[in-house]
Scaffold this motif. Structure first.
Motif, PDB file in Angstrom:
ATOM      1  N   ALA A 271     -15.346  54.770  -7.944  1.00 31.62           N
ATOM      2  CA  ALA A 271     -16.349  55.772  -7.577  1.00 31.62           C
ATOM      3  C   ALA A 271     -17.669  55.106  -7.180  1.00 31.62           C
ATOM      4  O   ALA A 271     -18.258  55.452  -6.151  1.00 31.62           O
ATOM      5  N   VAL A 272     -18.120  54.154  -7.975  1.00 32.36           N
ATOM      6  CA  VAL A 272     -19.389  53.496  -7.649  1.00 32.36           C
ATOM      7  C   VAL A 272     -19.269  52.713  -6.340  1.00 32.36           C
ATOM      8  O   VAL A 272     -20.200  52.700  -5.539  1.00 32.36           O
ATOM      9  N   ALA A 273     -18.111  52.103  -6.098  1.00 35.53           N
ATOM     10  CA  ALA A 273     -17.895  51.396  -4.833  1.00 35.53           C
ATOM     11  C   ALA A 273     -17.861  52.351  -3.647  1.00 35.53           C
ATOM     12  O   ALA A 273     -18.140  51.943  -2.515  1.00 35.53           O
ATOM     13  N   SER A 274     -17.553  53.620  -3.911  1.00 35.57           N
ATOM     14  CA  SER A 274     -17.515  54.643  -2.865  1.00 35.57           C
ATOM     15  C   SER A 274     -18.869  55.311  -2.654  1.00 35.57           C
ATOM     16  O   SER A 274     -18.978  56.260  -1.889  1.00 35.57           O
ATOM     17  N   GLY A 275     -19.866  54.848  -3.380  1.00 38.93           N
ATOM     18  CA  GLY A 275     -21.208  55.394  -3.201  1.00 38.93           C
ATOM     19  C   GLY A 275     -21.560  56.541  -4.130  1.00 38.93           C
ATOM     20  O   GLY A 275     -22.604  57.167  -3.958  1.00 38.93           O
ATOM     21  N   VAL A 276     -20.705  56.829  -5.092  1.00 37.66           N
ATOM     22  CA  VAL A 276     -20.969  57.911  -6.033  1.00 37.66           C
ATOM     23  C   VAL A 276     -21.927  57.395  -7.114  1.00 37.66           C
ATOM     24  O   VAL A 276     -21.829  56.245  -7.550  1.00 37.66           O
ATOM     25  N   ASP A 277     -22.832  58.240  -7.544  1.00 37.95           N
ATOM     26  CA  ASP A 277     -23.742  57.934  -8.654  1.00 37.95           C
ATOM     27  C   ASP A 277     -22.930  58.047  -9.941  1.00 37.95           C
ATOM     28  O   ASP A 277     -22.522  59.143 -10.319  1.00 37.95           O
ATOM     29  N   VAL A 278     -22.667  56.919 -10.598  1.00 41.80           N
ATOM     30  CA  VAL A 278     -21.773  56.888 -11.757  1.00 41.80           C
ATOM     31  C   VAL A 278     -22.527  56.503 -13.026  1.00 41.80           C
ATOM     32  O   VAL A 278     -23.315  55.558 -13.029  1.00 41.80           O
ATOM     33  N   SER A 279     -22.229  57.242 -14.079  1.00 39.41           N
ATOM     34  CA  SER A 279     -22.724  56.930 -15.413  1.00 39.41           C
ATOM     35  C   SER A 279     -21.513  56.794 -16.323  1.00 39.41           C
ATOM     36  O   SER A 279     -20.783  57.762 -16.533  1.00 39.41           O
ATOM     37  N   LEU A 280     -21.285  55.588 -16.842  1.00 38.84           N
ATOM     38  CA  LEU A 280     -20.160  55.327 -17.740  1.00 38.84           C
ATOM     39  C   LEU A 280     -20.677  55.260 -19.164  1.00 38.84           C
ATOM     40  O   LEU A 280     -21.607  54.497 -19.465  1.00 38.84           O
ATOM     41  N   TRP A 281     -20.059  56.038 -20.050  1.00 33.81           N
ATOM     42  CA  TRP A 281     -20.434  56.068 -21.459  1.00 33.81           C
ATOM     43  C   TRP A 281     -19.377  55.370 -22.292  1.00 33.81           C
ATOM     44  O   TRP A 281     -18.198  55.721 -22.225  1.00 33.81           O
ATOM     45  N   LEU A 282     -19.799  54.395 -23.071  1.00 31.04           N
ATOM     46  CA  LEU A 282     -18.916  53.673 -23.977  1.00 31.04           C
ATOM     47  C   LEU A 282     -19.020  54.319 -25.356  1.00 31.04           C
ATOM     48  O   LEU A 282     -20.094  54.321 -25.969  1.00 31.04           O
ATOM     49  N   THR A 283     -17.901  54.856 -25.825  1.00 33.02           N
ATOM     50  CA  THR A 283     -17.865  55.512 -27.132  1.00 33.02           C
ATOM     51  C   THR A 283     -16.622  55.050 -27.879  1.00 33.02           C
ATOM     52  O   THR A 283     -15.701  54.483 -27.289  1.00 33.02           O
ATOM     53  N   GLY A 284     -16.570  55.316 -29.163  1.00 33.74           N
ATOM     54  CA  GLY A 284     -15.402  54.918 -29.941  1.00 33.74           C
ATOM     55  C   GLY A 284     -15.121  53.443 -29.771  1.00 33.74           C
ATOM     56  O   GLY A 284     -16.032  52.607 -29.767  1.00 33.74           O
ATOM     57  N   GLU A 285     -13.849  53.100 -29.619  1.00 31.44           N
ATOM     58  CA  GLU A 285     -13.446  51.692 -29.540  1.00 31.44           C
ATOM     59  C   GLU A 285     -13.928  50.981 -28.276  1.00 31.44           C
ATOM     60  O   GLU A 285     -14.004  49.757 -28.244  1.00 31.44           O
ATOM     61  N   SER A 286     -14.279  51.732 -27.233  1.00 28.27           N
ATOM     62  CA  SER A 286     -14.812  51.067 -26.039  1.00 28.27           C
ATOM     63  C   SER A 286     -16.228  50.551 -26.270  1.00 28.27           C
ATOM     64  O   SER A 286     -16.742  49.765 -25.474  1.00 28.27           O
ATOM     65  N   SER A 287     -16.843  50.952 -27.361  1.00 34.14           N
ATOM     66  CA  SER A 287     -18.201  50.496 -27.687  1.00 34.14           C
ATOM     67  C   SER A 287     -18.303  48.980 -27.712  1.00 34.14           C
ATOM     68  O   SER A 287     -19.336  48.408 -27.356  1.00 34.14           O
ATOM     69  N   TRP A 288     -17.238  48.324 -28.130  1.00 35.87           N
ATOM     70  CA  TRP A 288     -17.247  46.869 -28.228  1.00 35.87           C
ATOM     71  C   TRP A 288     -17.489  46.185 -26.887  1.00 35.87           C
ATOM     72  O   TRP A 288     -17.970  45.054 -26.838  1.00 35.87           O
ATOM     73  N   PHE A 289     -17.172  46.858 -25.787  1.00 36.91           N
ATOM     74  CA  PHE A 289     -17.348  46.253 -24.467  1.00 36.91           C
ATOM     75  C   PHE A 289     -18.809  46.171 -24.048  1.00 36.91           C
ATOM     76  O   PHE A 289     -19.128  45.578 -23.010  1.00 36.91           O
TER      77      PHE A 289
END
Length: 120
Positions: free
Chosen positions: A29-47
């Motif tokens: 999406a971001v590569a396609s020009g979309v305004d992207v907000s990614l939220w890290l929650t739960g186990e993805s928090s470690w990233f």
């Protein structure tokens, strides 16, 4: 089509396909020009921590560090406040460009005009 995309990823190494799907969709999406907000929650928090994305492995998937780098360069990456606190992660610990914010900000972003929210 929504002009903004908010993606909340709750999975990490515990559910690698779901995790990879979230990062892949966000990066495409971001590569396609979309305004992207990614939220890290739960186990993805470690990233949000340096080097942790490099430890993630999933056959036939784009490398997680590359996807994360593209999101940090052209989108927004946010670590959930409560998730960070439960893991004793502070602002001084996270990768440069990752912010820590809470549910109020997530709701505000998700309900903005022309926004689509996805949860993985």
């Amino acid at each position: 089509m929504a002009k903004k995309l908010v993606i909340k990823v709750t999975a990490g190494a515990d559910a690698p396909e779901r995790c990879s799907q979230a990062f892949t969709v966000a990066a495409v999406a971001v590569a396609s020009g979309v305004d992207v907000s990614l939220w890290l929650t739960g186990e993805s928090s470690w990233f949000a921590l340096p080097g942790r994305a490099a430890e993630f492995e999933l056959p036939h998937a784009a490398p997680l560090p590359d996807l994360l780098d593209s999101l940090l360069a052209a989108g927004r990456v946010t670590l959930c406040t409560q998730c960070a606190a439960r893991r004793e992660i502070t602002e001084k610990d996270v990768i440069e460009g990752v912010r820590i914010a809470g549910a109020q900000v997530f709701v505000q972003e998700s309900l903005a005009d022309d926004t689509q929210a996805l949860v993985y």
